[in-house]
Design an enzyme around this catalytic site. Structure first.
Site, PDB file in Angstrom:
ATOM      1  N   CYS A  39     -30.055 -35.328  35.197  1.00  0.00           N
ATOM      2  CA  CYS A  39     -30.374 -36.757  35.179  1.00  0.00           C
ATOM      3  C   CYS A  39     -29.316 -37.553  34.417  1.00  0.00           C
ATOM      4  O   CYS A  39     -29.167 -38.743  34.639  1.00  0.00           O
ATOM      5  CB  CYS A  39     -31.734 -36.952  34.528  1.00  0.00           C
ATOM      6  N   ASN A  89     -34.518 -28.647  37.338  1.00  0.00           N
ATOM      7  CA  ASN A  89     -33.095 -28.584  36.993  1.00  0.00           C
ATOM      8  C   ASN A  89     -32.832 -28.068  35.574  1.00  0.00           C
ATOM      9  O   ASN A  89     -31.774 -27.538  35.295  1.00  0.00           O
ATOM     10  CB  ASN A  89     -32.401 -29.930  37.248  1.00  0.00           C
ATOM     11  N   LYS A 146     -47.613 -28.097  34.421  1.00  0.00           N
ATOM     12  CA  LYS A 146     -47.218 -27.664  35.767  1.00  0.00           C
ATOM     13  C   LYS A 146     -45.705 -27.707  35.838  1.00  0.00           C
ATOM     14  O   LYS A 146     -45.109 -28.779  35.710  1.00  0.00           O
ATOM     15  CB  LYS A 146     -47.808 -28.580  36.838  1.00  0.00           C
ATOM     16  N   GLY A 165     -38.986 -36.073  36.041  1.00  0.00           N
ATOM     17  CA  GLY A 165     -38.711 -35.862  37.456  1.00  0.00           C
ATOM     18  C   GLY A 165     -38.151 -37.127  38.071  1.00  0.00           C
ATOM     19  O   GLY A 165     -37.565 -37.964  37.377  1.00  0.00           O
ATOM     20  N   SER A 166     -38.367 -37.280  39.352  1.00  0.00           N
ATOM     21  CA  SER A 166     -37.760 -38.406  40.065  1.00  0.00           C
ATOM     22  C   SER A 166     -38.482 -39.719  39.776  1.00  0.00           C
ATOM     23  O   SER A 166     -39.675 -39.737  39.472  1.00  0.00           O
ATOM     24  CB  SER A 166     -37.786 -38.127  41.567  1.00  0.00           C
ATOM     25  N   GLU A 187     -39.704 -39.535  32.023  1.00  0.00           N
ATOM     26  CA  GLU A 187     -38.263 -39.259  31.960  1.00  0.00           C
ATOM     27  C   GLU A 187     -37.803 -39.139  33.403  1.00  0.00           C
ATOM     28  O   GLU A 187     -38.053 -38.124  34.055  1.00  0.00           O
ATOM     29  CB  GLU A 187     -38.015 -37.947  31.208  1.00  0.00           C
ATOM     30  N   SER A 205     -42.106 -26.141  41.408  1.00  0.00           N
ATOM     31  CA  SER A 205     -42.374 -24.969  42.255  1.00  0.00           C
ATOM     32  C   SER A 205     -41.128 -24.125  42.481  1.00  0.00           C
ATOM     33  O   SER A 205     -41.221 -22.930  42.740  1.00  0.00           O
ATOM     34  CB  SER A 205     -42.962 -25.414  43.589  1.00  0.00           C
ATOM     35  N   GLU A 236     -28.994 -42.259  43.221  1.00  0.00           N
ATOM     36  CA  GLU A 236     -28.677 -41.054  42.448  1.00  0.00           C
ATOM     37  C   GLU A 236     -28.265 -39.945  43.430  1.00  0.00           C
ATOM     38  O   GLU A 236     -29.023 -39.621  44.341  1.00  0.00           O
ATOM     39  CB  GLU A 236     -29.928 -40.628  41.658  1.00  0.00           C
TER      40      GLU A 236
HETATM   41  P1  NAP Z   1     -39.571 -34.388  41.457  1.00  0.00           P
HETATM   42  O1  NAP Z   1     -39.513 -34.091  42.894  1.00  0.00           O
HETATM   43  O2  NAP Z   1     -40.049 -35.718  41.031  1.00  0.00           O
HETATM   44  O3  NAP Z   1     -40.470 -33.228  40.823  1.00  0.00           O
HETATM   45  C1  NAP Z   1     -40.758 -33.167  39.439  1.00  0.00           C
HETATM   46  C2  NAP Z   1     -42.121 -32.535  39.235  1.00  0.00           C
HETATM   47  O4  NAP Z   1     -43.115 -33.360  39.846  1.00  0.00           O
HETATM   48  C3  NAP Z   1     -42.268 -31.149  39.861  1.00  0.00           C
HETATM   49  O5  NAP Z   1     -43.096 -30.358  39.041  1.00  0.00           O
HETATM   50  C4  NAP Z   1     -42.947 -31.457  41.185  1.00  0.00           C
HETATM   51  O6  NAP Z   1     -43.728 -30.390  41.698  1.00  0.00           O
HETATM   52  C5  NAP Z   1     -43.850 -32.608  40.794  1.00  0.00           C
HETATM   53  N1  NAP Z   1     -44.160 -33.477  41.940  1.00  0.00           N
HETATM   54  C6  NAP Z   1     -43.432 -33.673  43.069  1.00  0.00           C
HETATM   55  N2  NAP Z   1     -44.046 -34.563  43.874  1.00  0.00           N
HETATM   56  C7  NAP Z   1     -45.183 -34.930  43.251  1.00  0.00           C
HETATM   57  C8  NAP Z   1     -46.242 -35.821  43.580  1.00  0.00           C
HETATM   58  N3  NAP Z   1     -46.224 -36.533  44.703  1.00  0.00           N
HETATM   59  N4  NAP Z   1     -47.248 -35.962  42.712  1.00  0.00           N
HETATM   60  C9  NAP Z   1     -47.263 -35.277  41.560  1.00  0.00           C
HETATM   61  N5  NAP Z   1     -46.296 -34.418  41.183  1.00  0.00           N
HETATM   62  C10 NAP Z   1     -45.255 -34.252  42.009  1.00  0.00           C
HETATM   63  O7  NAP Z   1     -38.161 -34.184  40.757  1.00  0.00           O
HETATM   64  P2  NAP Z   1     -37.192 -32.925  40.846  1.00  0.00           P
HETATM   65  O8  NAP Z   1     -36.527 -32.926  42.175  1.00  0.00           O
HETATM   66  O9  NAP Z   1     -37.886 -31.680  40.398  1.00  0.00           O
HETATM   67  O10 NAP Z   1     -36.146 -33.287  39.696  1.00  0.00           O
HETATM   68  C11 NAP Z   1     -35.060 -34.110  39.921  1.00  0.00           C
HETATM   69  C12 NAP Z   1     -35.286 -35.491  39.350  1.00  0.00           C
HETATM   70  O11 NAP Z   1     -35.673 -35.391  37.983  1.00  0.00           O
HETATM   71  C13 NAP Z   1     -34.028 -36.329  39.352  1.00  0.00           C
HETATM   72  O12 NAP Z   1     -34.324 -37.641  39.759  1.00  0.00           O
HETATM   73  C14 NAP Z   1     -33.591 -36.297  37.882  1.00  0.00           C
HETATM   74  O13 NAP Z   1     -32.786 -37.397  37.509  1.00  0.00           O
HETATM   75  C15 NAP Z   1     -34.901 -36.278  37.184  1.00  0.00           C
HETATM   76  N6  NAP Z   1     -34.778 -35.746  35.820  1.00  0.00           N
HETATM   77  C16 NAP Z   1     -34.935 -36.608  34.781  1.00  0.00           C
HETATM   78  C17 NAP Z   1     -34.790 -36.138  33.485  1.00  0.00           C
HETATM   79  C18 NAP Z   1     -34.951 -37.058  32.318  1.00  0.00           C
HETATM   80  O14 NAP Z   1     -35.112 -36.560  31.207  1.00  0.00           O
HETATM   81  N7  NAP Z   1     -34.921 -38.373  32.494  1.00  0.00           N
HETATM   82  C19 NAP Z   1     -34.493 -34.789  33.256  1.00  0.00           C
HETATM   83  C20 NAP Z   1     -34.345 -33.947  34.343  1.00  0.00           C
HETATM   84  C21 NAP Z   1     -34.504 -34.440  35.632  1.00  0.00           C
HETATM   85  P3  NAP Z   1     -43.175 -29.439  42.864  1.00  0.00           P
HETATM   86  O15 NAP Z   1     -41.965 -28.806  42.329  1.00  0.00           O
HETATM   87  O16 NAP Z   1     -44.305 -28.493  43.062  1.00  0.00           O
HETATM   88  O17 NAP Z   1     -42.909 -30.312  44.040  1.00  0.00           O
END
Ligand code: NAP
Length: 477
Positions: free
Chosen positions: A278, A146, A169, A222-223, A244, A172, A379
């Site tokens: 987020c 994002n 990393k 991430g999530s 985060e 994707s 969320e």
């Molecule tokens: P995500 O699905 O958790 O993915 C984040 C990263 O983790 C990506 O590089 C993803 O790779 C990787 N990933 C996914 N599944 C994984 C697994 N099982 N094991 C290891 N790595 C894995 O999150 P997103 O959909 O990209 O982002 C949205 C989330 O991020 C929301 O919940 C948002 O609130 C949060 N966020 C938080 C902040 C903060 O600063 N607190 C900032 C921005 C976003 P792939 O893309 O290859 O699947």
């Protein structure tokens, strides 16, 4: 392409994956898909580079980071378009994100010069006690789609400034902005192995990072779901972690607030990046006496929202990232309506004409939201703004805190005492007071509860990349 040990490479497996434009469905690029072997090569390169990089002076590391910042600054326009193509946000927002990404590089280039140790009064006359700050070592970084560039430099800049080396990393969905950051590092002459990029299979790339005893720190954005899994995996090699994670921001509008400014703030915070940040407002709480007026102002202002391809001028809401994201937004709306909410505007997908091939979703405002609805505890990560009401300040605080998340929160009021009273009782890492856009490079960003651990930004953000080393000396008197 992967960037390992100062070289651009294909994946060892030869595999690739496509990056698609969420506004048109078109393939924007095809990039290398890294796996375990590539990650292990990157870890080895980062380990070899760590000694020499950590021994450079802060001023030398400053020079590399500043050069990288300058290169990105000069390429802002072309990278902004690339970000819009790979993930959809309007190009003006992409420009803003690049500005923030560069701010992190500039800030930490300087902050690296201020990594101070301590001397401590000893318990014996012939002893001298010193504390050194030293880089933790090789860092594994994982970023979301994002904010495809700012989330990278928010990790990379403090890590490199502290003297760590890194492998990253990127998500994707958005590997292209990441490639641009590493091109800039390469052009700035950052020595080989100091910064490595391995996009590709999350399970393999992140799995190899987590399994390696060489990787001493994991920094993840991430999530919450994935963050929890990584914390569990980090236990085996006892890595330092910073997380985060997700948010569920409450936006409190008190009856003494400037309702017009509050509505502008709610819209800016909610609909930026099509609701996919987020820190996006997820719940708007309005004091009952002004709720009807506030909802009417909001509905009126929503008429100026323009949905479309982020490359077109005038568009302020781009497409959502994918089908799954749209399905979740729709699920939250349907659940809320079934439980008594009213749709003031929007309500679902846009599929006609120019919207036919993209992931477009109408910016939606709901009134009559309650805490029985999914949107009150999950969320949404989409352009849906539910309006709840409250009677008293105490109730507003209780409702705002009724969630497992604790990242950003917002208060709109003109009462100075209330600003402090409420802010101090909100269980959140960030409180925007009459301010819907609090994120800046020099301030701590991060959450409490299930929104994560650690802080990024400012003097706080470099802490996680440093260890303490205690030296106890006996001297002859
Ligand atoms: P995500 O699905 O958790 O993915 C984040 C990263 O983790 C990506 O590089 C993803 O790779 C990787 N990933 C996914 N599944 C994984 C697994 N099982 N094991 C290891 N790595 C894995 O999150 P997103 O959909 O990209 O982002 C949205 C989330 O991020 C929301 O919940 C948002 O609130 C949060 N966020 C938080 C902040 C903060 O600063 N607190 C900032 C921005 C976003 P792939 O893309 O290859 O699947």
């Amino acid at each position: 392409m992967l960037y390992i040990n100062g070289e651009w490479r294909d994946a060892a497996s030869g595999k690739t994956f496509d990056v698609k434009n969420p506004a048109t469905g078109e393939v924007v690029a095809t990039v290398a898909k890294g796996s375990t072997a590539d990650t292990e090569a990157a870890i080895e390169a980062a380990q070899a580079a760590f000694g020499p990089w950590s021994r450079l002076t802060a001023k030398e590391r400053y020079t590399y980071l500043k050069k990288t910042a300058d290169i990105l600054r000069a390429r802002t326009e072309e990278i902004a378009e690339l970000i819009t193509r790979e993930m959809g946000k309007p190009v003006a927002e992409a420009r803003g994100e690049i500005g923030l990404a560069i701010d992190y590089l500039d800030w930490y280039a300087e902050e690296g010069k201020r990594i101070y140790g301590d001397t401590i009064p000893a318990s014996a006359p012939n002893k001298r006690l010193l504390v050194l700050r030293q880089p933790v070592g090789v860092v594994g970084a994982i970023t979301p789609w994002n904010f495809p560039i700012a989330m990278i430099t928010r990790k990379l800049a403090p890590a490199l400034a502290a003297g760590c080396t890194i492998l990253l990393k990127a998500a994707s969905a958005t590997p292209l902005a990441a490639i641009e950051v590493f091109k800039a590092l390469h052009e700035a002459g950052v020595p080989k192995g100091v910064a490595n990029l391995v996009n590709g299979s999350a399970s393999e790339v992140v799995g190899a990072m987590m399994a390696s005893p060489v990787v001493r720190k994991i920094t993840f954005t991430g999530s919450t779901e994935v963050g929890k899994e990584l914390v569990r995996q980090s236990a085996d090699t006892m890595k330092k972690v910073s997380m985060e994670l997700g948010g569920h921001a409450p936006f409190l509008v008190f009856e003494d607030a400037d309702l017009d400014k509050a509505a502008d703030g709610a819209i800016a915070s909610k609909f930026r990046n099509a609701g996919q940040t987020c820190v996006c407002t997820n719940r708007i709480y309005v004091q009952k006496s002004v709720a009807e007026r506030f909802s009417a102002i909001m509905a009126e202002k929503m008429k100026s929202m323009v949905v479309g391809n982020g490359l077109e001028s005038g568009v302020n809401v781009g497409p959502m990232i994918d089908e799954g994201a749209m399905a979740k937004a729709q699920e939250h709306i349907d659940d809320a309506v079934a439980k008594g909410a009213t749709i003031l505007c929007g309500g679902g997908r846009l599929t006609e004409g120019a919207f036919a091939n993209g992931n477009f979703f109408a910016p939606t405002v709901l009134s009559g939201a309650t805490h029985e609805m999914k949107i009150s505890y999950e969320e949404t990560f989409g352009p849906v703004a539910p309006i709840f009401t409250f009677e008293t300040e105490a109730e507003a605080i209780q409702l705002a805190n009724a969630t497992v998340f604790g990242l950003a929160s917002y208060i709109f009021t003109k009462d100075g005492s209330r600003m402090f009273r409420v802010a101090e009782q909100l269980d959140y890492g960030i409180v925007g007071i009459n301010d819907a856009m609090p994120t800046v490079a020099q301030a701590p960003f991060g959450g409490v509860k299930e929104s994560g651990v650690g802080r990024e930004g400012g003097k706080y953000g470099i802490e996680d990349y440093l260890d303490y080393k205690f030296l106890s000396l006996q001297i002859e008197l």
